[in-house]
Motif scaffolding. Sequence first.
Motif, mmCIF file in Angstrom:
data_model
loop_
_atom_site.group_PDB
_atom_site.id
_atom_site.type_symbol
_atom_site.label_atom_id
_atom_site.label_comp_id
_atom_site.label_asym_id
_atom_site.label_seq_id
_atom_site.Cartn_x
_atom_site.Cartn_y
_atom_site.Cartn_z
ATOM 1 N N ILE A 131 31.258 25.736 -11.617
ATOM 2 C CA ILE A 131 30.581 24.634 -12.305
ATOM 3 C C ILE A 131 31.613 23.815 -13.075
ATOM 4 N N GLY A 132 32.497 24.518 -13.812
ATOM 5 C CA GLY A 132 33.514 23.831 -14.611
ATOM 6 C C GLY A 132 34.176 24.832 -15.559
ATOM 7 N N ASN A 161 24.326 19.680 -16.700
ATOM 8 C CA ASN A 161 24.928 18.467 -17.276
ATOM 9 C C ASN A 161 24.623 18.308 -18.771
ATOM 10 N N ASN A 162 24.558 19.446 -19.489
ATOM 11 C CA ASN A 162 24.210 19.356 -20.900
ATOM 12 C C ASN A 162 25.002 20.320 -21.779
ATOM 13 N N ASP A 163 25.090 21.600 -21.417
ATOM 14 C CA ASP A 163 25.679 22.619 -22.304
ATOM 15 C C ASP A 163 27.197 22.754 -22.126
ATOM 16 N N ILE A 169 29.237 17.426 -14.224
ATOM 17 C CA ILE A 169 29.681 18.377 -13.184
ATOM 18 C C ILE A 169 29.665 17.699 -11.817
ATOM 19 N N SER A 170 30.251 18.365 -10.850
ATOM 20 C CA SER A 170 30.362 17.805 -9.495
ATOM 21 C C SER A 170 28.984 17.477 -8.919
ATOM 22 N N GLU A 171 28.920 16.291 -8.304
ATOM 23 C CA GLU A 171 27.650 15.879 -7.665
ATOM 24 C C GLU A 171 27.267 16.846 -6.540
ATOM 25 N N ARG A 174 25.688 19.875 -8.172
ATOM 26 C CA ARG A 174 24.351 19.511 -8.673
ATOM 27 C C ARG A 174 23.344 19.394 -7.526
ATOM 28 N N SER A 175 23.764 18.838 -6.399
ATOM 29 C CA SER A 175 22.873 18.719 -5.236
ATOM 30 C C SER A 175 22.484 20.099 -4.707
ATOM 31 N N ARG A 176 23.446 21.026 -4.723
ATOM 32 C CA ARG A 176 23.150 22.393 -4.260
ATOM 33 C C ARG A 176 22.156 23.063 -5.212
ATOM 34 N N MET A 177 22.283 22.795 -6.498
ATOM 35 C CA MET A 177 21.333 23.353 -7.461
ATOM 36 C C MET A 177 19.926 22.805 -7.217
#
Length: 199
Positions: A131-132, A161-163, A169-171, A174-177
């Motif tokens: 994630i990062g 995209n908050n904590d 984070i990578s698009e 995020r799409s996989r999530m």
Amino acid sequence: MTQRIAWFAWMLLALAGCGQPLQLDAAQRTRTPLITQPAATTSVPDRTVIAVAPTRTPQAPTQERSPTTTPVARTPTVFIVPSTPAPQTNEGRWRAQQMDRQVLDPPQIYRVTSYATLFWFDPMTGQILEIGKLRGDVPVQARFRLRSTGEAALELSYRINNDFGLTAISEAVRSRMEAAGYTVSVEAFLLESDAVQAP
């Protein structure tokens, strides 16, 4: 002299009888031919004798009787239905990656002193994605060991995209999530190291 006359008369009668044609029964003559011909040698195929039941004349309707038969013992039919396991949820797939899970209730605050990588397990593909990187205090809700490597890890909830300062984070991640059904938050994890201090 008398004997000679008698003998002579008898001879005349015998000779007279010889002059007449011999009378035979006509029916007897046709049945017994004087010259027989040899029988033909053609082979005659065997014949099958089929017994035909006599037909009955129609009568008043009566109840037909079924022939008496010996009942046959039937073997019971056994149907084997394999038990189909219930489809595993995404959370169930994630839990299956964990060994020796210990839930921390309430969550404990761990301090990450230098940047450590935050990971997420994609239940749709079975892959572990980055994630990062984060640093600071993080609330840990469970401790476990990764089944794939045996490494000790810490589970924490991450609002997408908050904590933890990870707000872009990578698009692709995020799409996989989203594809796995996570649009608000996911359960992420850190690997235990010298950079991660327990409270």
